[in-house]
Design an enzyme around this catalytic site. Structure first.
Site, PDB file in Angstrom:
ATOM      1  N   GLU A  43      -8.534  -5.426   5.174  1.00 41.18           N
ATOM      2  CA  GLU A  43      -6.868  -5.888   5.195  1.00 41.18           C
ATOM      3  C   GLU A  43      -6.930  -7.056   4.280  1.00 41.18           C
ATOM      4  O   GLU A  43      -5.685  -6.832   3.221  1.00 41.18           O
ATOM      5  CB  GLU A  43      -6.823  -6.393   6.722  1.00 41.18           C
ATOM      6  CG  GLU A  43      -5.386  -6.917   6.799  1.00 41.18           C
ATOM      7  CD  GLU A  43      -4.144  -6.196   6.401  1.00 41.18           C
ATOM      8  OE1 GLU A  43      -4.392  -4.905   6.300  1.00 41.18           O
ATOM      9  OE2 GLU A  43      -3.016  -6.564   6.355  1.00 41.18           O
ATOM     10  N   TRP A  70      13.239   6.408  -2.754  1.00 38.15           N
ATOM     11  CA  TRP A  70      11.832   6.503  -2.918  1.00 38.15           C
ATOM     12  C   TRP A  70      11.447   7.742  -3.238  1.00 38.15           C
ATOM     13  O   TRP A  70      11.632   8.800  -2.478  1.00 38.15           O
ATOM     14  CB  TRP A  70      11.003   5.828  -1.663  1.00 38.15           C
ATOM     15  CG  TRP A  70       9.641   5.647  -2.118  1.00 38.15           C
ATOM     16  CD1 TRP A  70       8.947   4.594  -2.462  1.00 38.15           C
ATOM     17  CD2 TRP A  70       8.421   6.622  -1.717  1.00 38.15           C
ATOM     18  NE1 TRP A  70       7.577   5.007  -2.731  1.00 38.15           N
ATOM     19  CE2 TRP A  70       7.128   6.323  -2.042  1.00 38.15           C
ATOM     20  CE3 TRP A  70       8.431   8.142  -1.529  1.00 38.15           C
ATOM     21  CZ2 TRP A  70       6.122   6.819  -1.958  1.00 38.15           C
ATOM     22  CZ3 TRP A  70       7.435   8.763  -1.354  1.00 38.15           C
ATOM     23  CH2 TRP A  70       5.972   8.235  -1.646  1.00 38.15           C
ATOM     24  N   ASN A 127      17.304  11.265   3.898  1.00 42.51           N
ATOM     25  CA  ASN A 127      15.960  10.687   3.769  1.00 42.51           C
ATOM     26  C   ASN A 127      15.193  11.702   4.555  1.00 42.51           C
ATOM     27  O   ASN A 127      15.631  12.285   5.389  1.00 42.51           O
ATOM     28  CB  ASN A 127      16.237   9.323   4.708  1.00 42.51           C
ATOM     29  CG  ASN A 127      14.990   8.852   5.209  1.00 42.51           C
ATOM     30  OD1 ASN A 127      14.648   8.392   6.211  1.00 42.51           O
ATOM     31  ND2 ASN A 127      13.691   8.949   4.701  1.00 42.51           N
ATOM     32  N   GLY A 128      14.010  11.892   3.784  1.00 41.13           N
ATOM     33  CA  GLY A 128      13.260  13.022   4.370  1.00 41.13           C
ATOM     34  C   GLY A 128      12.812  14.017   3.179  1.00 41.13           C
ATOM     35  O   GLY A 128      13.019  13.719   1.867  1.00 41.13           O
ATOM     36  N   LYS A 163       8.031   0.517   2.878  1.00 42.92           N
ATOM     37  CA  LYS A 163       7.594  -0.026   4.055  1.00 42.92           C
ATOM     38  C   LYS A 163       7.611   0.961   5.056  1.00 42.92           C
ATOM     39  O   LYS A 163       6.549   0.901   5.954  1.00 42.92           O
ATOM     40  CB  LYS A 163       8.580  -1.176   4.515  1.00 42.92           C
ATOM     41  CG  LYS A 163       8.554  -1.716   5.811  1.00 42.92           C
ATOM     42  CD  LYS A 163       7.936  -3.031   5.771  1.00 42.92           C
ATOM     43  CE  LYS A 163       7.259  -3.863   6.866  1.00 42.92           C
ATOM     44  NZ  LYS A 163       6.000  -4.053   6.682  1.00 42.92           N
ATOM     45  N   HIS A 193     -25.761  -1.769  -0.863  1.00 43.25           N
ATOM     46  CA  HIS A 193     -25.717  -0.211  -1.258  1.00 43.25           C
ATOM     47  C   HIS A 193     -24.914   0.275  -2.344  1.00 43.25           C
ATOM     48  O   HIS A 193     -24.372   1.393  -2.329  1.00 43.25           O
ATOM     49  CB  HIS A 193     -25.505   0.598   0.041  1.00 43.25           C
ATOM     50  CG  HIS A 193     -26.593   0.308   1.244  1.00 43.25           C
ATOM     51  ND1 HIS A 193     -27.783   0.869   1.050  1.00 43.25           N
ATOM     52  CD2 HIS A 193     -26.509  -0.487   2.363  1.00 43.25           C
ATOM     53  CE1 HIS A 193     -28.819   0.321   2.168  1.00 43.25           C
ATOM     54  NE2 HIS A 193     -28.033  -0.535   2.837  1.00 43.25           N
ATOM     55  N   GLU A 250      -2.051  -4.381  -2.942  1.00 41.41           N
ATOM     56  CA  GLU A 250      -0.596  -4.102  -2.602  1.00 41.41           C
ATOM     57  C   GLU A 250       0.315  -4.822  -3.395  1.00 41.41           C
ATOM     58  O   GLU A 250       1.232  -4.236  -4.190  1.00 41.41           O
ATOM     59  CB  GLU A 250      -0.221  -4.058  -1.137  1.00 41.41           C
ATOM     60  CG  GLU A 250      -0.621  -3.001  -0.213  1.00 41.41           C
ATOM     61  CD  GLU A 250      -0.256  -3.351   1.083  1.00 41.41           C
ATOM     62  OE1 GLU A 250       0.353  -2.335   1.814  1.00 41.41           O
ATOM     63  OE2 GLU A 250      -0.414  -4.416   1.559  1.00 41.41           O
ATOM     64  N   CYS A 302      13.134   6.245   1.778  1.00 44.46           N
ATOM     65  CA  CYS A 302      14.775   6.207   1.716  1.00 44.46           C
ATOM     66  C   CYS A 302      15.414   5.527   2.661  1.00 44.46           C
ATOM     67  O   CYS A 302      15.086   5.713   3.930  1.00 44.46           O
ATOM     68  CB  CYS A 302      15.216   7.387   1.133  1.00 44.46           C
ATOM     69  SG  CYS A 302      14.379   8.333   0.043  1.00 44.46           S
ATOM     70  N   ARG A 311      12.663   0.348   2.293  1.00 44.77           N
ATOM     71  CA  ARG A 311      12.381   1.594   2.349  1.00 44.77           C
ATOM     72  C   ARG A 311      12.176   2.648   1.157  1.00 44.77           C
ATOM     73  O   ARG A 311      11.747   3.658   1.117  1.00 44.77           O
ATOM     74  CB  ARG A 311      13.515   2.368   3.247  1.00 44.77           C
ATOM     75  CG  ARG A 311      13.517   1.817   4.610  1.00 44.77           C
ATOM     76  CD  ARG A 311      14.674   2.651   5.472  1.00 44.77           C
ATOM     77  NE  ARG A 311      14.265   3.922   5.750  1.00 44.77           N
ATOM     78  CZ  ARG A 311      13.702   4.268   6.857  1.00 44.77           C
ATOM     79  NH1 ARG A 311      13.240   3.510   7.676  1.00 44.77           N
ATOM     80  NH2 ARG A 311      13.392   5.549   6.895  1.00 44.77           N
ATOM     81  N   LYS A 314      -4.144  -6.219   0.888  1.00 46.33           N
ATOM     82  CA  LYS A 314      -3.076  -7.256   0.748  1.00 46.33           C
ATOM     83  C   LYS A 314      -3.098  -7.435  -0.691  1.00 46.33           C
ATOM     84  O   LYS A 314      -2.146  -7.589  -1.459  1.00 46.33           O
ATOM     85  CB  LYS A 314      -3.119  -8.450   1.481  1.00 46.33           C
ATOM     86  CG  LYS A 314      -2.742  -8.510   3.101  1.00 46.33           C
ATOM     87  CD  LYS A 314      -1.437  -8.202   3.345  1.00 46.33           C
ATOM     88  CE  LYS A 314      -1.104  -6.557   3.464  1.00 46.33           C
ATOM     89  NZ  LYS A 314      -1.072  -5.922   4.668  1.00 46.33           N
TER      90      LYS A 314
HETATM   91  C1  G6P Z   1       3.201   1.885   4.459  1.00 45.70           C
HETATM   92  C2  G6P Z   1       3.381   0.216   4.509  1.00 45.70           C
HETATM   93  C3  G6P Z   1       2.042  -0.585   5.153  1.00 45.70           C
HETATM   94  C4  G6P Z   1       1.909  -0.341   6.661  1.00 45.70           C
HETATM   95  C5  G6P Z   1       1.849   1.521   6.570  1.00 45.70           C
HETATM   96  C6  G6P Z   1       1.740   1.756   8.181  1.00 45.70           C
HETATM   97  O1  G6P Z   1       2.021   1.871   3.641  1.00 45.70           O
HETATM   98  O2  G6P Z   1       3.433  -0.212   3.012  1.00 45.70           O
HETATM   99  O3  G6P Z   1       2.364  -1.963   5.100  1.00 45.70           O
HETATM  100  O4  G6P Z   1       0.937  -0.616   7.202  1.00 45.70           O
HETATM  101  O5  G6P Z   1       2.853   2.091   5.937  1.00 45.70           O
HETATM  102  O6  G6P Z   1       3.082   1.612   8.521  1.00 45.70           O
HETATM  103  P1  G6P Z   1       3.787   1.511  10.006  1.00 45.70           P
HETATM  104  O7  G6P Z   1       4.933   1.242  10.042  1.00 45.70           O
HETATM  105  O8  G6P Z   1       3.320   2.897  10.722  1.00 45.70           O
HETATM  106  O9  G6P Z   1       2.673   0.479  10.672  1.00 45.70           O
END
Ligand code: G6P
Length: 609
Positions: free
Chosen positions: A482, A74, A100-101, A604, A505, A489, A2, A27, A486
């Site tokens: 990674e 969120w 937010n929280g 994010k 395996h 996501e 949020c 956020r 990507k």
């Molecule tokens: C969320 C984001 C990711 C990020 C992760 C860790 O899941 O969507 O893109 O890698 O948080 O975030 P940070 O800010 O701690 O790197």
């Protein structure tokens, strides 16, 4: 998650708040709302959906006010809906709050308040805050009522509260969720991060947990939740406004992918001592003796930052010959980790606000370990609570899927590996070799970016697939993870990353003519083995997209598609190999019509556990 924004000054606040929300949309973006104070009443509009939906509901001309608060959500407690969207108010609409929280004791507080006759309309935890403030409010001392209410809460909050009885002030506070005050001339801005503030002022104040600020048009007062005054120093944000705009790119994610030559260079600038093959990382606050006394390294993070940590494990173990363990920050503190004075914990976080990563840092500090941060956002909570650390200097990352932060995190981990290595057995010659390799990385990334259109053609071919498998060996195994992350996501295609050697395996059972397999097959000591893995995929009619070293003629015999990357030091290869994977995921997501910068259900910055 949020995002919260507040404004008080002499301008109409609506556009400032809406623009601010757009800059915080990363956020959370399932619903939004705004409350302006005008003529001793609130004008409130809320909407499920993105900020653009909220804007459609705002009546032109009639919504005015030189103070206001706003929120982008969120959802945690209660589904995204108009009713659950913030701001929340008391029954009489005298008070409004954005939050937010997470309030952990909201259920018991709600029961108490309902007994007292308070009527709740939403399913949110936030609504208890505004009713609690109402309980303590006599119409004339909002800061005191907010302080009393917040002291009853368990959990995390960044809040802004407003009252129509005191229309010339806003009260904001934090515990566990970020809060920044922007200081202008007779105007003040409150927000979850500096992005909504920098268009108006560069002077900001960051708050610590359990601090509160009371803001009017002609000044502000900072204090604890118990009203004990606290002196806060302001600092200057050096962000360039263009860094939070798309600058002609279709999406923030694409812009951020293309920024990597520059951001990787920024992460290493001023940190190399070429003559002695070492690095200089003064923010770590460690002298040579401290560096030598480190016997064990733990690296913790979440999501992409956790993948960077895995790459760091390979780099640090090889260069410093010091044992490294990588932990999901979310698991770390729940298993009573073994930490002593010779252990250093690095937490990696782009945002510096991830709740689990912050908790891991606090756990290490409590156990007398050394807790250091590798963080992007300057002034973020993790940056401030770390005992030392390294900023990655990647600049604001707005796209929810992390890209440039990943390469900058690895760059910094390489510098840490070199620094620790040079205090142990790493020769100056080898140190110099890696530093020179790092200096060449930005130019090599540029060469890969120039192949974006080729990658797009591959994306066109595979955009309708349902699954992807990513394989890599050694230090490129985390790159496979990674790449798969990507893809998941932003395109919502199921994708899995595996060490290539593990394919036999289990995942091999999935391979048929419909399974595209992305193989990181650059030339290193595992090259022959990875060629065998490719043949195993081909024998089962899988489609192979290989990331290969420029000029490799052998691999074209086996792979269906080849994306070339320049050769580099094997420890630095993740910095190059991840770039085509970012572009592949991006182009596929665009082709599928997905919202690249704001994928569904994600945020994010995950500031809840
Ligand atoms: C969320 C984001 C990711 C990020 C992760 C860790 O899941 O969507 O893109 O890698 O948080 O975030 P940070 O800010 O701690 O790197």
């Amino acid at each position: 998650m949020c995002g919260i924004v507040g404004y008080i000054g002499n301008r109409d606040s609506l556009q400032i708040l809406i623009e601010g929300l757009k800059r915080l949309e990363y956020r959370g973006y399932d619903s939004a709302g705004v409350a302006l104070i005008d003529d001793n009443k609130f004008f409130i509009v809320k909407s499920v959906g993105k900020i653009s939906e909220l804007e459609k509901r705002i009546p032109t001309c009639s919504m005015k006010g030189k103070a206001g608060i706003a929120h982008t959500r969120w959802a945690t407690h209660g589904a995204p809906s108009d009713i659950n969207a913030h701001p929340h108010t008391d029954e009489k609409k005298q008070l409004a709050v954005v939050h937010n929280g997470i309030i952990e004791n909201h259920a018991s507080l709600r029961k108490l308040l309902e007994k007292d006759g308070h009527i709740f309309v939403s399913e949110t935890d936030t609504e208890v805050i505004v009713h609690l403030i109402e309980k303590f409010y006599n119409g004339s001392n909002l800061p005191s009522a907010v302080g009393q209410a917040l002291r009853m809460l368990h959990g995390t909050f960044g809040i802004i509260a407003a009252s129509v009885s005191e229309p010339d002030l806003l009260v904001a506070a934090r515990n566990g969720s970020p809060l920044v005050l922007g200081v202008g001339e007779n105007e003040y801005f409150l927000a979850s991060d500096v992005a909504p503030i920098v268009p108006y002022t560069r002077e900001v104040i960051y708050f610590e947990d359990n601090e509160m600020v009371v803001v009017g048009r002609d000044g502000y007062k900072t204090m604890t939740l118990d009203a004990v005054p606290v002196n806060k120093e302001s600092c200057t944000v050096d962000w360039d406004i263009s860094s939070i705009e798309k600058s002609g790119f279709e999406h923030f994610m694409l812009k951020e992918i293309f920024e990597q030559p520059e951001t990787v260079a920024n992460s290493m600038r001023g940190r190399m001592i070429l003559a002695s093959g070492t690095s200089r990382l003064q923010g770590l606050n460690l002298n040579l003796e401290n560096l030598r006394s480190i016997k064990r390294v733990i690296i913790a993070g979440c999501g992409t930052s956790w993948h960077a940590a895995l790459v760091g494990e390979y780099i640090i173990e090889e260069l410093a010959r010091t044992p490294v363990e990588v932990e999901y920050a979310s698991e770390f503190r729940y298993r009573n980790p073994i930490i002593d004075e010779s252990t250093v914990l690095f937490v990696i976080s782009q945002s510096g606000e991830t709740a689990d990563t912050l908790a891991a840092l606090r756990e290490a500090k409590e156990k007398s370990g050394l807790g250091l941060g590798i963080v992007n956002v300057v002034g973020s909570t993790i940056a401030r609570e770390s005992m030392g650390g390294v900023y990655i200097h990647a600049g604001p990352e707005i796209g929810v899927a992390s890209t440039k932060a990943f390469t900058s995190q690895i760059t910094v981990l390489a510098l840490i590996g070199i620094l620790l290595g040079r205090q142990r057995d790493l020769s100056s010659t080898e140190g110099k070799k890696i530093l020179r390799g790092l200096l060449d990385i930005p130019g090599k990334i540029k060469r890969i970016l120039a192949t974006s259109d080729e990658i797009k053609k591959i994306a066109d071919e595979y955009c309708n697939t349902s699954n992807f498998l990513y394989l890599g060996r050694g230090i490129n195994f985390p790159v496979a993870l990674e790449g798969a992350l990507k893809m998941k996501e932003i395109s919502y295609i199921h994708a899995e990353g595996y060490p290539a050697s593990e394919m036999k395996h289990g995942p091999i059972a999935l391979i048929d003519e419909n399974m595209p397999v992305v193989v990181i097959a650059t030339k290193d000591s595992a090259y022959e083995k990875i060629i065998s893995n490719i043949q195993e995929v081909k024998a089962r009619k899988g489609k192979v997209i290989a990331i290969a070293t420029e000029g490799d003629t052998e691999i074209s015999k086996y792979a269906d598609h080849i994306i070339e990357v320049p050769a580099t030091h094997h420890l630095l290869s993740p910095l190059l190999n991840v770039i085509p994977l970012q572009l592949l995921a991006y182009h596929i997501a665009v082709k599928r019509g997905c919202n690249v910068d704001q994928p569904r259900n994600l945020a994010k910055s995950v500031t809840v556990e």
